[in-house]
Design a protein around this motif. Structure first.
Motif, PDB file in Angstrom:
ATOM      1  N   LEU A 194      30.188  25.600  37.107  1.00 33.84           N
ATOM      2  CA  LEU A 194      31.525  25.187  36.703  1.00 33.84           C
ATOM      3  C   LEU A 194      31.741  23.700  36.998  1.00 33.84           C
ATOM      4  N   ILE A 195      31.317  23.256  38.164  1.00 33.40           N
ATOM      5  CA  ILE A 195      31.455  21.843  38.502  1.00 33.40           C
ATOM      6  C   ILE A 195      30.682  20.981  37.510  1.00 33.40           C
ATOM      7  N   SER A 196      29.453  21.363  37.209  1.00 36.55           N
ATOM      8  CA  SER A 196      28.654  20.571  36.270  1.00 36.55           C
ATOM      9  C   SER A 196      29.291  20.549  34.889  1.00 36.55           C
ATOM     10  N   THR A 197      29.907  21.663  34.484  1.00 37.25           N
ATOM     11  CA  THR A 197      30.553  21.729  33.177  1.00 37.25           C
ATOM     12  C   THR A 197      31.770  20.825  33.119  1.00 37.25           C
ATOM     13  N   VAL A 198      32.580  20.849  34.153  1.00 37.45           N
ATOM     14  CA  VAL A 198      33.772  19.991  34.189  1.00 37.45           C
ATOM     15  C   VAL A 198      33.365  18.520  34.243  1.00 37.45           C
ATOM     16  N   GLU A 199      32.363  18.197  35.050  1.00 34.24           N
ATOM     17  CA  GLU A 199      31.893  16.814  35.097  1.00 34.24           C
ATOM     18  C   GLU A 199      31.328  16.382  33.751  1.00 34.24           C
ATOM     19  N   ASN A 200      30.606  17.276  33.095  1.00 32.95           N
ATOM     20  CA  ASN A 200      30.018  16.971  31.798  1.00 32.95           C
ATOM     21  C   ASN A 200      31.103  16.700  30.764  1.00 32.95           C
ATOM     22  N   TYR A 201      32.190  17.475  30.820  1.00 40.82           N
ATOM     23  CA  TYR A 201      33.275  17.305  29.849  1.00 40.82           C
ATOM     24  C   TYR A 201      34.118  16.064  30.135  1.00 40.82           C
ATOM     25  N   THR A 202      34.491  15.869  31.386  1.00 43.44           N
ATOM     26  CA  THR A 202      35.437  14.797  31.726  1.00 43.44           C
ATOM     27  C   THR A 202      34.776  13.467  32.036  1.00 43.44           C
ATOM     28  N   ASN A 203      33.501  13.485  32.413  1.00 39.67           N
ATOM     29  CA  ASN A 203      32.810  12.300  32.922  1.00 39.67           C
ATOM     30  C   ASN A 203      33.479  11.774  34.189  1.00 39.67           C
ATOM     31  N   VAL A 204      34.118  12.670  34.950  1.00 36.74           N
ATOM     32  CA  VAL A 204      34.748  12.355  36.230  1.00 36.74           C
ATOM     33  C   VAL A 204      33.971  13.055  37.335  1.00 36.74           C
ATOM     34  N   ARG A 205      33.630  12.328  38.382  1.00 33.89           N
ATOM     35  CA  ARG A 205      32.885  12.905  39.488  1.00 33.89           C
ATOM     36  C   ARG A 205      33.808  13.731  40.384  1.00 33.89           C
ATOM     37  N   ILE A 206      33.387  14.959  40.690  1.00 31.85           N
ATOM     38  CA  ILE A 206      34.143  15.853  41.559  1.00 31.85           C
ATOM     39  C   ILE A 206      33.715  15.611  43.007  1.00 31.85           C
ATOM     40  N   ASP A 207      34.706  15.420  43.884  1.00 31.31           N
ATOM     41  CA  ASP A 207      34.425  15.160  45.291  1.00 31.31           C
ATOM     42  C   ASP A 207      34.593  16.382  46.181  1.00 31.31           C
ATOM     43  N   HIS A 208      35.521  17.268  45.824  1.00 31.40           N
ATOM     44  CA  HIS A 208      35.758  18.469  46.618  1.00 31.40           C
ATOM     45  C   HIS A 208      36.056  19.644  45.705  1.00 31.40           C
ATOM     46  N   PHE A 209      35.879  20.835  46.253  1.00 29.24           N
ATOM     47  CA  PHE A 209      36.133  22.069  45.515  1.00 29.24           C
ATOM     48  C   PHE A 209      37.028  22.974  46.352  1.00 29.24           C
ATOM     49  N   VAL A 210      38.039  23.569  45.708  1.00 33.96           N
ATOM     50  CA  VAL A 210      38.931  24.523  46.369  1.00 33.96           C
ATOM     51  C   VAL A 210      39.120  25.720  45.446  1.00 33.96           C
ATOM     52  N   GLU A 211      38.902  26.906  45.971  1.00 34.35           N
ATOM     53  CA  GLU A 211      39.173  28.131  45.222  1.00 34.35           C
ATOM     54  C   GLU A 211      40.339  28.860  45.876  1.00 34.35           C
ATOM     55  N   ILE A 212      41.321  29.245  45.066  1.00 32.32           N
ATOM     56  CA  ILE A 212      42.494  29.957  45.549  1.00 32.32           C
ATOM     57  C   ILE A 212      42.452  31.387  45.039  1.00 32.32           C
ATOM     58  N   ASP A 213      42.594  32.341  45.932  1.00 35.48           N
ATOM     59  CA  ASP A 213      42.717  33.741  45.547  1.00 35.48           C
ATOM     60  C   ASP A 213      44.185  33.986  45.215  1.00 35.48           C
ATOM     61  N   PHE A 214      44.494  34.100  43.919  1.00 38.80           N
ATOM     62  CA  PHE A 214      45.885  34.248  43.538  1.00 38.80           C
ATOM     63  C   PHE A 214      46.491  35.538  44.070  1.00 38.80           C
ATOM     64  N   ALA A 215      45.687  36.559  44.231  1.00 36.59           N
ATOM     65  CA  ALA A 215      46.216  37.773  44.840  1.00 36.59           C
ATOM     66  C   ALA A 215      46.665  37.504  46.269  1.00 36.59           C
ATOM     67  N   GLY A 216      45.960  36.594  46.964  1.00 35.21           N
ATOM     68  CA  GLY A 216      46.337  36.238  48.320  1.00 35.21           C
ATOM     69  C   GLY A 216      47.630  35.459  48.395  1.00 35.21           C
ATOM     70  N   LEU A 217      48.067  34.878  47.266  1.00 37.12           N
ATOM     71  CA  LEU A 217      49.325  34.150  47.270  1.00 37.12           C
ATOM     72  C   LEU A 217      50.515  35.070  47.501  1.00 37.12           C
ATOM     73  N   LYS A 218      50.356  36.344  47.226  1.00 35.97           N
ATOM     74  CA  LYS A 218      51.440  37.304  47.511  1.00 35.97           C
ATOM     75  C   LYS A 218      51.820  37.233  48.984  1.00 35.97           C
ATOM     76  N   ASP A 219      50.824  37.256  49.852  1.00 33.17           N
ATOM     77  CA  ASP A 219      51.102  37.204  51.287  1.00 33.17           C
ATOM     78  C   ASP A 219      51.654  35.845  51.693  1.00 33.17           C
ATOM     79  N   VAL A 220      51.190  34.769  51.028  1.00 33.50           N
ATOM     80  CA  VAL A 220      51.698  33.431  51.321  1.00 33.50           C
ATOM     81  C   VAL A 220      53.190  33.360  51.018  1.00 33.50           C
ATOM     82  N   VAL A 221      53.579  33.847  49.847  1.00 33.77           N
ATOM     83  CA  VAL A 221      54.993  33.818  49.457  1.00 33.77           C
ATOM     84  C   VAL A 221      55.829  34.667  50.406  1.00 33.77           C
ATOM     85  N   ASP A 222      55.328  35.842  50.760  1.00 28.73           N
ATOM     86  CA  ASP A 222      56.080  36.704  51.676  1.00 28.73           C
ATOM     87  C   ASP A 222      56.236  36.063  53.046  1.00 28.73           C
ATOM     88  N   ALA A 223      55.204  35.360  53.510  1.00 27.67           N
ATOM     89  CA  ALA A 223      55.287  34.693  54.815  1.00 27.67           C
ATOM     90  C   ALA A 223      56.357  33.605  54.819  1.00 27.67           C
TER      91      ALA A 223
END
Length: 386
Positions: A194-223
């Motif tokens: 995925l990183i290589s694909t995004v870099e290939n499309y945008t020609n922008v170098r990626i420095d960091h990666f973050v994955e968010i579990d959207f199901a986990g956002l339920k607990d974040v909102v409740d907190a």
């Protein structure tokens, strides 16, 4: 388009044969003339090291603010508010990590500017009712490019449609190597492809990666005790228990918020409206997380931080402590939300529905991101800001 490599637009936007616009099929060269040819080839393999940064320097710690796109400007503000190094270190140690970059070698985009930072943020949802396979990490419907400029004045978040039709490079295992929807790269080759694909499309170098579990956002909102979100039009959820979301400002608990940002089929613009609602949720969480009601309540603050940690996975070099201590000042008002420029939906050669890149406008946007001039692009394209 200029021969200067810094000024090239998207490198891997897939070309769809012309067969008429009326049917929704993309006409090559329709907008802004033909783009540069797609960049293919096996540019990634195991065991490689990331090329050194320009000038051999290390980017400032500001770059670690990746999670701003996924909640984390609020997390940084909250952690800094506690003011306890050991606590912040403990949170950092508890974060799930992924080796996102070790497998990437070869012809990656050049890092043009010292002091800025580009982060790829994806949202996965293994419990999404729309996912009949229960695909876990093989599925990502949310892809965002987060750009932090070197002056630290704003955070630019560009949503990339999951159905954007691009060229997927070939990885070391032979995955990819064809034109497809961009989220197919994650299913085929995981984070590195995925990183290589995004870099290939945008020609922008990626420095960091973050994955968010959207199901986990339920607990974040409740907190946080829930969040306030504006609903544009009254709709009924297509998922049990078939909630009705009333037009206007709503206070959502975790289950309600997650249900709302999953809706797409009954929205006027489908996935485009869903992306907009996901952006609204990010902003709502940040607003609530930095409110006095959370910041002055140690129990609520700790519960929020702990749930955020469980909801995200970051690359191995991400440092929460640096973010928390040094960059606690930014808030939701400093976020600028955009969508990767496109000409709408079309058809692939096989007849599947896709989103077609606006190569001229996207090329200009990502050129500005690469050269740390996003403010100029936003000023020239005010209607693009969400």
């Amino acid at each position: 388009m200029s021969d200067d490599p810094r000024l090239r637009g998207p490198r891997g936007s897939a070309r769809v044969p012309s067969s008429g616009r009326a049917s929704g099929t993309y006409r090559s060269g329709q907008v802004g003339g033909p783009p540069p040819p797609p960049t293919r080839g096996t540019a990634y393999g195991r065991g490689g090291q990331r090329p050194p940064r320009k000038g051999g320097g290390v980017k400032p710690r500001w770059g670690r603010i990746a999670l701003v796109a996924g909640l984390v400007l609020s997390l940084a503000a909250a952690a800094a508010g506690i003011g306890i190094y050991s606590y912040a270190n403990g949170l950092n140690d508890d974060m799930s990590r992924v080796d996102a970059f070790a497998a990437l070698v070869g012809d990656r985009p050049v890092d043009e500017v010292d002091g800025d930072m580009n982060v790829l943020v994806v949202g996965s949802d293994s419990r999404d009712p729309d996912n009949p396979t229960g695909g876990g990490n093989a599925r990502t419907d949310t892809i965002m490019m987060l750009h932090i400029p070197s002056d630290h004045s704003k955070a630019y978040i560009v949503s990339i449609p999951r159905d954007l039709y691009v060229s997927v490079p070939t990885d070391a295992q032979g995955n990819g190597g064809e034109d497809a929807k961009i989220n197919a790269a994650f299913a085929w080759g995981g984070v590195p492809l995925l990183i290589s694909t995004v870099e290939n499309y945008t020609n922008v170098r990626i420095d960091h990666f973050v994955e968010i579990d959207f199901a986990g956002l339920k607990d974040v909102v409740d907190a946080l005790g829930g969040v306030d979100m504006k609903v544009d039009d009254t709709i009924e959820s297509i998922h049990k228990p078939y909630r009705t979301f009333e037009k206007g400002m709503n206070h959502f608990n975790g289950a309600e918020a997650l249900d709302y940002v999953r809706q797409r089929y009954q929205l006027p613009k489908g996935d485009f409206d869903r992306m907009k609602n996901q952006q609204k949720l990010i902003k709502a969480i940040m607003n609530q997380a930095t409110s006095a009601g959370v910041m002055t309540d140690p129990g609520k603050l700790d519960a929020f931080l702990q749930t955020v940690i469980k909801a995200v996975t970051v690359d191995e070099n991400f440092s929460l402590l640096d973010v928390a201590i040094q960059f606690r000042g930014l808030g939701a008002e400093n976020l600028v939300f955009l969508t990767s420029p496109n000409t709408g939906t079309g058809q692939s050669p096989s007849g599947e529905s896709i989103v077609v890149s606006d190569d001229a406008l996207a090329g200009d946007l990502y050129m500005k991101m690469r050269l740390d001039s996003m403010a100029d692009w936003v000023a020239a394209n005010p209607d693009a800001v969400k």
